[in-house]
Design an enzyme around this catalytic site. Structure first.
Site, PDB file in Angstrom:
ATOM      1  N   LYS A   1       5.644  -9.895   2.580  1.00 19.86           N
ATOM      2  CA  LYS A   1       4.736  -9.759   1.206  1.00 19.86           C
ATOM      3  C   LYS A   1       5.361 -10.300   0.018  1.00 19.86           C
ATOM      4  CE  LYS A   1       2.115  -6.292   2.168  1.00 19.86           C
ATOM      5  NZ  LYS A   1       1.362  -5.053   2.141  1.00 19.86           N
TER       6      LYS A   1
ATOM      7  N   LYS B   1       3.074 -13.279  -1.370  1.00 17.10           N
ATOM      8  CA  LYS B   1       2.424 -13.262  -2.351  1.00 17.10           C
ATOM      9  C   LYS B   1       2.878 -14.035  -3.751  1.00 17.10           C
ATOM     10  CE  LYS B   1       0.023  -9.569  -1.051  1.00 17.10           C
ATOM     11  NZ  LYS B   1      -1.366  -8.847  -1.296  1.00 17.10           N
TER      12      LYS B   1
ATOM     13  N   ASN C   1     -10.508   3.892  -0.507  1.00 21.10           N
ATOM     14  CA  ASN C   1      -9.376   4.349  -0.209  1.00 21.10           C
ATOM     15  C   ASN C   1      -8.612   5.596  -0.784  1.00 21.10           C
ATOM     16  OD1 ASN C   1      -7.265   3.574  -2.061  1.00 21.10           O
ATOM     17  ND2 ASN C   1      -8.308   1.353  -1.745  1.00 21.10           N
TER      18      ASN C   1
HETATM   19  O1  C5P Z   1      -1.903  -7.211   0.920  1.00 22.14           O
HETATM   20  P1  C5P Z   1      -1.482  -5.913   0.669  1.00 22.14           P
HETATM   21  O2  C5P Z   1      -2.890  -5.054   0.077  1.00 22.14           O
HETATM   22  O3  C5P Z   1      -0.598  -5.107   1.422  1.00 22.14           O
HETATM   23  O4  C5P Z   1      -0.673  -5.926  -1.002  1.00 22.14           O
HETATM   24  C1  C5P Z   1      -0.192  -4.931  -1.679  1.00 22.14           C
HETATM   25  C2  C5P Z   1      -0.198  -5.472  -3.094  1.00 22.14           C
HETATM   26  O5  C5P Z   1      -1.004  -6.446  -3.384  1.00 22.14           O
HETATM   27  C3  C5P Z   1      -0.365  -4.225  -4.001  1.00 22.14           C
HETATM   28  O6  C5P Z   1       0.522  -4.934  -5.341  1.00 22.14           O
HETATM   29  C4  C5P Z   1      -2.020  -4.646  -4.469  1.00 22.14           C
HETATM   30  O7  C5P Z   1      -1.941  -4.076  -5.722  1.00 22.14           O
HETATM   31  C5  C5P Z   1      -1.991  -6.404  -4.468  1.00 22.14           C
HETATM   32  N1  C5P Z   1      -3.252  -6.591  -3.892  1.00 22.14           N
HETATM   33  C6  C5P Z   1      -4.217  -7.180  -4.876  1.00 22.14           C
HETATM   34  N2  C5P Z   1      -5.295  -7.745  -4.171  1.00 22.14           N
HETATM   35  C7  C5P Z   1      -5.814  -7.611  -3.136  1.00 22.14           C
HETATM   36  C8  C5P Z   1      -5.109  -6.897  -2.144  1.00 22.14           C
HETATM   37  C9  C5P Z   1      -3.722  -6.467  -2.745  1.00 22.14           C
HETATM   38  O8  C5P Z   1      -3.725  -7.473  -6.172  1.00 22.14           O
HETATM   39  N3  C5P Z   1      -6.875  -8.121  -2.666  1.00 22.14           N
END
Ligand code: C5P
Length: 409
Positions: free
Chosen positions: A337, A341, A208
């Site tokens: 989120k 999370k 990305n």
């Molecule tokens: O779910 P998403 O990718 O949008 O979430 C973003 C947050 O989650 C960021 O802080 C990213 O570093 C973390 N993240 C992670 N592991 C993943 C996906 C996202 O730690 N597999």
């Protein structure tokens, strides 16, 4: 936290010497005892009188000053302080330090000291980039000398580039760090940064556009407040900062393993743009092109590092900060989120191409916590990082003070 500490400041001969007067004032405001030494060239830029008046003690100038020698010999002078700071550190002074010369009071003190030495270089950009200065800087770094700056920007000589002396507040932060006195001293923070690369085959991968700029700036800002920082970084375009532990990874699964291995930590800041999916059927050999046949990539979900670290239980960092990089309905997604999370804060930002944020130098973030939302103006990523680091320091301080029955933020 600096109160009662003793700093010996060697003021070299550069136009930036005037900024050292401000640094001395700020140190004195914080209760630091400052012993000043002026080189002969330094005395052409600031007067002994102003330096002495600000420090409240006479400035030392001459190696063979018999009165000073009778009161305090140069060896003792070099060891009485907790830290020796050289600002501005000119190309000449750094060259003499690197060579181990001792032909005036400043260089003699620098050779005789048994304390840590922090230099704030200041010189013309061509002098800073000259091969001789590069050699001297590498030698000084190898000798364990600490550096604050230089910054990049407009110079008194009319040129532009690296070589400007760091601002007094940045030198102050470096002094705090060197003395283990910043608000995050004794704290450990794990930061994830950059993109991840998920292999398709041994030569191709899914990635990305993350540059790692914001994560790197956060790691540097936390370091500047005195934290021990472990940066787990994917293959980023921006180099990780000096003075932090760097663990380089490629994939999300490697990042998770590295983060777990880096724990325990007081705080975790997950700024990496982790790939949500990886190729389940990644090939062991390079996939061959064959006309008319397109390979099918099966995707599977990557582990969520943030959610794993934020899971309640023993060993969870006291503060877990996640990011939400979105291109639409930023706050709605960020709120979801924060709940999903299990982290304490979400730093939300709009990474639509039109914002220029992903890969750019600026960021506009909103901080979401259980107690509310705070939108910050568009700022350089360094400034976002500095504010976030200060907020983290304040939150950890509050959490340490909090009684167990008090509500978490
Ligand atoms: O779910 P998403 O990718 O949008 O979430 C973003 C947050 O989650 C960021 O802080 C990213 O570093 C973390 N993240 C992670 N592991 C993943 C996906 C996202 O730690 N597999």
């Amino acid at each position: 936290m600096l109160a009662g500490r003793h700093v010996l400041i060697i003021i070299g001969g550069g136009i930036a010497a005037y900024k050292v007067l401000d640094l001395i004032r700020r140190l004195r405001e914080r209760g630091v005892r400052v012993t000043p030494v002026l080189t002969r060239a330094g005395a052409r830029f600031v007067t002994p009188l102003s330096v002495s008046a600000l420090c409240g003690v006479a400035v030392q100038e001459d190696l063979f000053d018999l009165t000073a020698e009778a009161e305090m010999g140069h060896i003792e002078l070099s060891r009485a302080a907790d830290l020796v700071v050289v600002a501005p550190a000119t190309a000449d002074l750094m060259g003499r330090m690197a060579a181990g010369l001792a032909d005036d009071l400043a260089s003699t003190l620098l050779l005789a000291t048994d304390k840590r030495v922090l230099v704030a270089p200041a010189m013309n950009v061509r002098m800073w980039t000259h091969a001789a200065t590069r050699r001297n800087v590498a030698q000084l770094a190898a000798d364990g000398i600490l550096f604050a700056g230089p910054d990049e920007g407009a110079m008194a000589c009319g040129e532009f580039g690296p070589g400007r002396m760091a601002e007094p507040m940045a030198i102050l932060a470096a002094i705090e760090r060197a003395l283990g006195a910043g608000p995050l001293a004794g704290r450990h923070v794990v930061v994830t940064s950059g993109p991840t690369h998920e292999p398709i085959d041994p030569v191709r991968y899914i990635a990305n556009r993350s540059s790692g700029a914001q994560g790197t700036a956060i790691a540097a800002a936390l370091r500047d407040l005195g934290a021990r920082v472990s940066v787990v970084t994917g293959p980023a375009a921006v180099a990780p900062p000096a003075g932090v532990d760097v663990i380089r990874v490629e994939t999300a699964r490697e990042m998770l393993d590295a983060v777990v291995a880096a724990l325990p930590a007081d705080a975790a800041v997950m700024a990496a743009a982790v790939a949500d999916w990886r190729v389940a059927n990644a090939a062991g050999e390079k996939m061959k092109k064959s006309a008319g046949r397109l390979p099918a990539l099966d995707l599977t979900e990557n582990p969520d590092i943030l959610a794993t670290v934020a899971r309640p239980g023993a060993g969870r960092p006291a503060l877990v900060v996640g990011f939400a990089a979105e291109t639409s309905d930023v706050l709605t997604h960020a709120r979801a989120k924060l709940a999903r999370k299990g982290c304490d804060w979400i730093v939300a930002n709009d990474v639509s191409p039109a914002t220029g944020i992903m890969g750019g130098a600026e960021n506009a973030v909103t901080i979401l916590t259980a107690s509310g939302e705070e939108a910050w103006p568009r700022l350089p990523k360094d400034e976002v990082a500095r504010r976030l680091a200060l907020r983290i320091a304040a939150a950890l301080e509050r959490k340490s003070d909090r009684k167990p029955d008090q509500e978490a933020e």
